[in-house]
Motif scaffolding. Sequence first.
Motif, short mmCIF file in Angstrom:
data_model
loop_
_atom_site.label_atom_id
_atom_site.label_comp_id
_atom_site.label_asym_id
_atom_site.label_seq_id
_atom_site.Cartn_x
_atom_site.Cartn_y
_atom_site.Cartn_z
N LEU A 1 0.85 -1.18 0.00
CA LEU A 1 0.00 0.00 0.00
C LEU A 1 0.89 1.24 0.00
CD1 LEU A 1 -2.70 -1.07 2.63
CD2 LEU A 1 -2.69 -1.45 0.15
N ASP B 1 -0.12 8.59 -1.81
CA ASP B 1 -0.59 9.26 -3.03
C ASP B 1 0.57 9.71 -3.91
OD1 ASP B 1 -2.85 8.94 -1.54
OD2 ASP B 1 -3.55 10.99 -1.71
N LEU C 1 -3.13 2.13 -3.80
CA LEU C 1 -3.26 3.26 -2.89
C LEU C 1 -3.52 2.79 -1.46
CD1 LEU C 1 -3.26 6.38 -3.06
CD2 LEU C 1 -5.74 6.27 -3.24
N CYS D 1 -5.48 2.87 1.11
CA CYS D 1 -6.82 3.20 1.58
C CYS D 1 -7.52 1.91 1.96
CB CYS D 1 -7.61 3.97 0.53
SG CYS D 1 -7.92 3.05 -0.99
N ASN D 2 -8.47 2.01 2.89
CA ASN D 2 -9.11 0.81 3.41
C ASN D 2 -9.86 -0.01 2.35
OD1 ASN D 2 -8.13 1.50 5.92
ND2 ASN D 2 -10.02 0.94 6.97
N ASP E 1 -9.27 -0.55 -0.85
CA ASP E 1 -8.33 -1.36 -1.63
C ASP E 1 -7.70 -2.45 -0.76
OD1 ASP E 1 -8.93 0.31 -3.68
OD2 ASP E 1 -6.89 1.04 -4.02
N GLY F 1 -5.89 2.67 10.76
CA GLY F 1 -6.69 2.23 9.62
C GLY F 1 -6.37 0.80 9.21
#
Length: 314
Positions: free
Chosen positions: A134, A137, A156, A158-159, A161, A199
């Motif tokens: 992961l 950006d 990316l 983010c949760n 993905d 996260g």
Amino acid sequence: MREARVIPLDRSRRSPAAEAPDGPPVAPTPLRKDPAPTPPTGLRQAFEFARRRLTGEYQVDRFGFDPELTEALLLPPLRALYRRWFRVRVTGAENIPAEGGALVVSNHSGTLPLDALMTAVAVRDNRDRYLRMLGADLVFQVPLLGALARKSGQTLACNPDAEHLLRSGELVGVWPEGFKGIGKPFSARYKLQRFGRGGFVSAALRTGAPIVPCSIVGAEEIYPKIADLKPLARLLGLPYFPVTPFFPLLGPLGAIPLPSKWHIHFGEPIPTDTYEPRAEDDPMLVFTLTDQVRETIQQTLYKLLDQRTNPFFD
């Protein structure tokens, strides 16, 4: 591509004239030269690889991961760096699940994210699995770098993905310190920064995937960051612009990482499938698990550092 037909050749055969019983001896007819050898397997594979790329006969997943390109072009140079330059030692690889979704959580350091790439090689070579990393950006905003990152399996941070990959049975790698960890000064080496809001723990709880703590020693020494040119960093849109003992003083030569010796340790998995449904909505549980993972990595770093005698020759 048609394969060339191999014509057997009997070198002991003589011409009919030479075998005639009468008359003076006749010199044998010169033997025909052997057919050209078939190309080496590696060269054939290269041709086939190029043909498949040109004709589009290869597959990528919904995130753009291209296993064939990763194996053929991306992993070999990273593997050389892993084996010859950093001489990485790996322990605890058996703690990485052989199959199914799992989340590898690691400390982050080194000014440039080479630690993430070396961890991916360690996972591939020791467990025969791909580590789906992961990334921030910024990684995907750089044209060439972003495309290569996608091809190598990164996505990316983010949760949604992360959860999709975990539910698909993938091994996912995350570095919760982010730029705070990778860009910290050399004076703060091996001191973990804050792990964000947890996260990654929420994603693990929502999917029931185990969390594998990963501790990396050696990356802190490759680019000792002694200063940060913040005005230049803001001008270039970077989180920091590092100054090391050799960069930018020596120009491109200063960008060569120092050959520190690395140790990557994978700790025992922390299960998350024993909690009640919607446990990810409990902020206290998320905080507790986040702190547990962070403390596990920090204490392991201290142990590994205590065992190390020299950063470059141990």
